[in-house]
Design an enzyme around this catalytic site. Structure first.
Site, PDB file in Angstrom:
ATOM      1  N   ASP A 184       5.401   5.366 -42.019  1.00  0.00           N
ATOM      2  CA  ASP A 184       5.111   3.908 -42.136  1.00  0.00           C
ATOM      3  C   ASP A 184       4.127   3.493 -43.246  1.00  0.00           C
ATOM      4  O   ASP A 184       3.970   2.533 -43.684  1.00  0.00           O
ATOM      5  CB  ASP A 184       4.436   3.067 -40.782  1.00  0.00           C
ATOM      6  CG  ASP A 184       3.425   4.082 -40.251  1.00  0.00           C
ATOM      7  OD1 ASP A 184       2.979   4.858 -41.078  1.00  0.00           O
ATOM      8  OD2 ASP A 184       3.166   3.999 -39.033  1.00  0.00           O
ATOM      9  N   ASP A 202       6.811   9.932 -36.007  1.00  0.00           N
ATOM     10  CA  ASP A 202       5.385   9.466 -35.848  1.00  0.00           C
ATOM     11  C   ASP A 202       5.317   9.256 -34.361  1.00  0.00           C
ATOM     12  O   ASP A 202       6.177   8.829 -33.664  1.00  0.00           O
ATOM     13  CB  ASP A 202       5.220   8.063 -36.507  1.00  0.00           C
ATOM     14  CG  ASP A 202       4.875   8.257 -37.922  1.00  0.00           C
ATOM     15  OD1 ASP A 202       4.807   9.565 -38.392  1.00  0.00           O
ATOM     16  OD2 ASP A 202       5.194   7.465 -38.646  1.00  0.00           O
ATOM     17  N   ASP A 225       2.995   8.459 -46.631  1.00  0.00           N
ATOM     18  CA  ASP A 225       4.408   9.222 -45.970  1.00  0.00           C
ATOM     19  C   ASP A 225       5.475   9.183 -46.945  1.00  0.00           C
ATOM     20  O   ASP A 225       6.556   9.712 -46.906  1.00  0.00           O
ATOM     21  CB  ASP A 225       4.701   8.376 -44.952  1.00  0.00           C
ATOM     22  CG  ASP A 225       3.755   8.499 -43.570  1.00  0.00           C
ATOM     23  OD1 ASP A 225       3.210   9.712 -43.527  1.00  0.00           O
ATOM     24  OD2 ASP A 225       3.776   7.595 -42.820  1.00  0.00           O
TER      25      ASP A 225
END
Length: 1107
Positions: free
Chosen positions: A821, A514, A825
């Protein structure tokens, strides 16, 4: 039973055809070679049948010890049965509640409120609360006055929570218990001792020792006759104690790590402010905000909820999501519709379920809950108290090492049988002689007791060879190094949830990271703003736009899941929420927002929580003058596309023409190019008549998102983390490709990628190096596979795009690590070889789907995990090289000596000491080496690369051949070489055998240094920093001196003079220069195993072709 929003993550995952079938998600390469039971490349989702197969194929001397840290298949089945029983109990209670509720008609006589006990600190007791929660008794809840009445009885406020001072918390814990549950006691040290005693070979040795002890005492008397049997018994006990100590310490480390995994931190509202506490500190009466991905930390009742969907599969066993749409009366009194809606709820109350069960997950939406039950007073607490501790799991390396141990064990067992047969044949045929030349056994003349004693000694030697030959500690070395690594990784901000991830990380070829919070600092501030049709500088200067400012304050205050707490008498305010929410709320305060006042001026009708698929979130509110406003906030270009008007410089609403649309698009591009996150805020008015008045319809109402009025576009600065560029460069040098997968604008992603070093130059910033999520999503599987390797940055990606990328990379043979997070996901984290959840921003759903939790959300910590993963693999290889050298040397020396002379230079007690050095102490010394920078100079280790590399074969064969040659020469010519020809023959043989034993042990001590650096010349680099290694080496040397000089009676050795000690040391010391010379010998790049495999395949093909 429940309705699922089309926008909810679960619906999106289930309905998305692009996500691929489950069969396709699990790549074929996971299963490995079915003909080889030990070839399981990925234990993450391995079938029970495959796990059972390798256990059955393993040669095991002590199953309870060997399989201690693997998945206990029997306990796992028992655990599932307990879960099924408790879930059936929960469903039975729910069914009874529904049946009972269905019988209560509108005309039924109202039930009188139950008597409220007056004793104690609180007007309501634990039993009443437990009854309401467990039985989902809505009628009883209403008799107590609903959530408001229950809050009053619990002396809490549904908005501000409890006071939260120490005295208040203590009273609540005394009255209702703490949020903990009794855990089954861990195994104590004596249980580990008992496990170590179960080793079959040690049992045989103890029996042999007892027989030898009895015969020795009978023939030689107690004063002299107990030494042979007693020394073996003492050596066996020493092995058991040291083994038990090592295993017990490992179990304590795993216990501490398991406790850390359970210690969830979450926010509660106390005294009107949000504070972060441990899940264990929750008390009855606490008010807890719930957001998507959170775990429900205790039993409770919903206070307010917006599109709240609860995943109760952990309790009910069903994967169905229960949608809860229950609103507290107190939160509706702000707008006229509230009374009507409340009446409606009263009528249809039997269809509502405001009860929340501990352990469930928030699948969608948001809300707040009132805690009514904690710890053992919850269904989850009962369930957790009923099941045993973590039953372990095997790792791919552990399974492969069991295969290696089985192969070596079979060879060793064969050698031991040969030695046994040869020695027994020589003994009973009269070819075995005493040191003085007399024959040990003469048929018809030797006493039965002496014959049995001689046979027992031979059996003891053969069994001891099995102890040394079967490397029982080899697979356990994995758990040792993993336990050590996991403890050290905690200091490096990484919490390992799955053991296998620790080693798999060493094989990672790709990291999909990310951007926000991982590569950047996650400390956002609004640095640019466009409002009133122009750029505002400074970004909070909006005094000349009263209408715009009023609408912005209304939207910022209501369309958020953050909060602002203003302490009485203090100027500073406390802002809580996600970094984006905090930045926008802070900006709202700067433009003049009073958070609590703004929220009280209007009331929320319906909320559409921020959704990572749609990249925006919205809220419908009713103002004090009964107007309906719908506010949206989200990705700038997406919200802008829905706008048909804006507020101009004159503070008037005007239509959006093409020129102004181009102006705003250019503003977004400019801010994105400066690596700013762009967020647009817009609103529209709505006809009150079109708002659903039916509560059920309202809960499913899709907020209008067309004809929006753009209020502002803000640019949020989130600087790159210090050191992230160096961390990315280190990964690239180590052969690990870093890919950025972000939901942000492609141009923002490109700017950050250039800053972090993921993209080297603007020339690289072209498709497919940088790609948008929807473009990648639109490709076929084959097209995705083709470009997956080349992608460096994916912008505006959804969680499903991340999943598709992971699947494509894994189909290409990559070992993929993924950071995540959010709740959405979870599929990508589960699918990846290593799922890395963020500890600070990560939701509980993401953490539970992950293998490792990065506690500081920092990419540099991810790189440290890679180093540790490689260190695990390297340390195991060091230990294998060391252990195999001892195995080969000990076996060859004893078998050659046995066959040629009928005697063995290394007796049972000496071999047990060697086994202790090799097995437990060797593992402790070599399996706990800290990682070095040199590990990151190598390419990732392939999942099917041989454990024993060509370099290791070269090193161990050189050392083993040297040791065997020198010690066999000493065995056959030692008396003359050492100048012992003039001594008594019996004494000379004892000196020679003592020197062989001493030199052999010292060779292993010196070789332990060689094993530290299998492919480096400087074997002493960093050795002084490894205190455990130095301590074990020192302890081994001291014990060896004690054995030779003071314990000769037990070990059948004699004291050596300084010359003999010097010879022993020189023999061991030669191993060092020999290792250096050996490292100059080149080795082929093709692994030896592959050569043999190809040879076997070609031999198989020849008969087939001839047919």
């Amino acid at each position: 039973m429940s309705f699922l929003n089309a926008s909810s993550p679960r619906y999106a995952a289930e309905s998305d055809i692009e996500a691929g079938t489950s069969a396709r998600r699990s790549a074929d390469l996971d299963d490995g070679d079915f003909s080889d039971p030990f070839d399981i490349a990925r234990t993450k989702n391995a079938s029970v049948e495959r796990l059972r197969r390798w256990r059955q194929a393993a040669l095991v001397l002590n199953a309870s010890r060997r399989f201690r840290y693997t998945l206990d298949l029997k306990k796992e089945e028992e655990k599932k049965q307990i879960l099924r029983k408790i879930r059936a109990h929960a469903q039975a209670i729910r069914a009874a509640y529904l049946f009972k509720a269905a019988g209560v008609g509108p005309g039924s006589e109202p039930i009188k409120p139950p008597p409220i006990p007056t004793a104690g600190e609180f007007p309501i007791g634990q039993e009443q609360l437990a009854s309401i929660s467990r039985e989902h008794d809505t009628a009883a809840l209403q008799q107590y006055g609903g959530v408001v009445g229950l809050s009053n009885l619990l002396k809490t406020n549904s908005e501000k929570g409890i006071h939260g001072d120490d005295a208040d918390l203590l009273k609540r814990r005394n009255a209702f218990g703490s949020n903990n549950y009794p855990r089954k006691k861990g195994r104590n040290f004596l249980m580990f001792m008992w496990d170590a005693c179960k080793d079959l070979t040690l049992v045989i040795l103890m029996v042999a020792a007892a027989a030898s002890l009895a015969l020795g005492i009978k023939s030689e008397g107690i004063k002299e006759g107990w030494y042979d049997g007693g020394s073996i018994a003492f050596a066996v006990i020493l092995v058991i104690v040291v083994t038990a100590i090592s295993d017990y310490k490992q179990s304590l480390q795993f216990r501490d790590l398991n406790e850390e995994k359970r210690n969830i931190h979450l926010e509660v509202v106390r005294g009107g402010r949000r504070v972060e506490i441990s899940i264990y500190d929750i008390v009855v009466g606490d008010v807890i905000p719930l957001n998507i991905g959170n775990q429900v930390p205790a039993d409770g009742i919903l206070i307010t909820g917006h599109s709240l969907a609860i995943d109760e599969s952990s309790m009910t066993g069903e994967s169905k999501i229960v949608s809860i749409y229950f609103y507290l009366l107190g939160n509706w009194i702000f707008f006229p519709l509230s009374c009507y809606l409340f009446c409606f709820l009263q009528v249809h109350k039997d269809s509502k379920d405001p009860f929340l069960m501990s352990g469930c997950k928030v699948a969608d939406g948001s809300g707040t809950m009132l805690v009514t039950g904690v710890g053992i007073n919850t269904e989850w607490g009962l369930l957790m108290a009923s099941i045993s501790e973590d039953t372990g799991e095997e790792t791919p390396l552990q399974v492969r090492l069991n295969g290696v141990a089985t192969f070596i064990g079979i060879v060793g067992l064969t050698v031991a049988v040969i030695v046994l047969i040869v020695l027994l044949a020589r003994y009973f045929s009269g070819h075995t002689k005493n040191p003085d030349g007399s024959v040990q056994f003469i048929a018809g003349k030797t006493k039965v007791g002496d014959a049995i004693d001689g046979a027992i000694k031979i059996i003891t030697v053969a069994v001891t060879i099995v102890v040394v030959a079967v490397p029982e500690g080899l697979p356990l070395a994995v758990t040792l190094t993993l336990a050590y690594s996991m403890r050290k990784m905690m200091a490096d901000k990484a919490l390992v949830r799955r053991l296998s991830a620790c080693e798999t990380m060493g094989s990672a070829t790709t990291i999909c990271s990310d951007k926000t919070g991982t590569l950047t600092m996650n400390q956002m501030t609004v640095v640019e703003a466009y409002a009133g049709g122009k750029k505002i500088d400074p970004p909070h200067k909006l005094e000349s736009y009263p209408m715009l400012r009023s609408l912005l304050i209304e939207g910022v205050a209501q369309n958020t899941n953050g909060s602002v707490y203003a302490p009485e008498g203090a100027n500073d305010v406390e802002v809580s929420g996600s970094p984006t929410e905090k930045a926008i709320l802070q900006w709202g305060i700067q433009i003049g927002m009073n958070f609590m006042a703004a929220r009280s001026e209007s009331s929320i009708i319906h909320v559409f929580p921020f959704n990572s698929e749609k990249k925006r979130g919205g809220v419908a509110i009713q103002t004090a003058d009964c107007n309906i406003h719908i506010h949206w906030k989200g990705a700038a270009e997406i919200v802008l596309a829905c706008c048909t008007g804006y507020v101009d410089v004159n503070d008037q609403l005007v239509g959006m023409d093409e020129e102004k649309m181009t102006f705003f698009k250019k503003a977004i591009e400019d801010m994105a190019a400066d690596s700013l996150r762009c967020v647009a805020i817009a609103y529209r008015s709505y006809e009150k008549e079109k708002v659903p008045t039916n509560e059920e319809l309202l809960s499913h109402w899709s907020l209008p998102e067309d004809d929006l009025i753009l209020l502002a576009i803000v640019g949020l600065k989130d600087p790159c983390r210090p050191g992230v560029k160096q961390a990315v460069e280190l990964c690239q040098k180590a052969g690990v490709k870093v890919k950025m997968v972000t939901g942000d604008n492609v141009k923002t992603a490109k700017a950050i990628a250039l800053e972090c070093g993921i993209l080297n130059s603007y020339a690289d910033a072209t498709e497919p190096n940088i790609i948008e999520g929807k473009t990648f999503r639109g490709y076929s599987d084959a097209q995705r596979d083709e470009i997956a390797d080349r992608i460096s940055v994916m912008g505006r990606s959804s969680p499903n795009d991340k999943l598709l990328l992971v699947q494509a990379l894994r189909r290409k043979g990559h070992v993929v690590a993924v950071t995540g997070d959010g709740t959405n996901d979870a599929p990508a984290l589960h699918e990846a070889d290593i799922g890395l959840a963020m500890g600070i921003q990560g939701t509980e759903v993401a953490k539970e789907s992950s293998d490792i939790i990065i506690l500081d959300d920092n990419f540099a910590s991810v790189v440290k995990v890679v180093r540790w993963g490689r260190s695990v693999y390297a340390n195991i290889q060091k230990f294998i090289q060391f252990q195999l050298t001892v195995n080969v040397a000990a076996l060859v020396i004893n078998v050659v000596a046995a066959i040629s002379s009928g005697d063995v230079p290394l007796n049972a007690v000496q071999l047990l000491w060697v086994n202790l050095i090799m097995d437990t102490l060797g593992a402790l010394a070599l399996a706990t080496e800290p990682p070095t920078d040199h590990l990151m100079d190598r390419s990732p280790v392939g999942r099917r690369e041989p454990l024993i590399t060509n370099i290791m074969w070269r090193n161990l064969l050189i050392q083993a051949m040297y040791q065997v040659s020198v010690l066999l020469v000493l065995n056959f010519r030692g008396i003359s070489i050492l100048g012992l020809s003039h001594d008594r023959k019996a004494h000379a043989i004892k000196v020679k055998n003592t020197l062989i034993f001493n030199a052999f042990v010292l060779c292993q001590i010196f070789n332990e240094f060689n094993a530290r650096k299998p492919d480096e010349f400087n074997i002493f680099k960093g050795v002084t920093r490894n205190y455990l290694f130095m301590g074990i080496i020192g302890l081994t040397v001291v014990l060896q001196i004690v054995i030779i000089e003071f314990l000769g009676k037990f070990t059948s050795t004699v004291r050596l003079n300084w010359k003999h000690w010097l010879i022993s040391v020189v023999i061991g010391l030669i191993g060092w220069p020999l290792a250096v010379i050996g490292k100059l010998i080149p080795v082929p790049t093709t692994p030896i195993n592959n050569v043999f495999s190809k040879f076997r395949i070609s031999r198989k093909k020849e008969p087939e072709e001839s047919q």
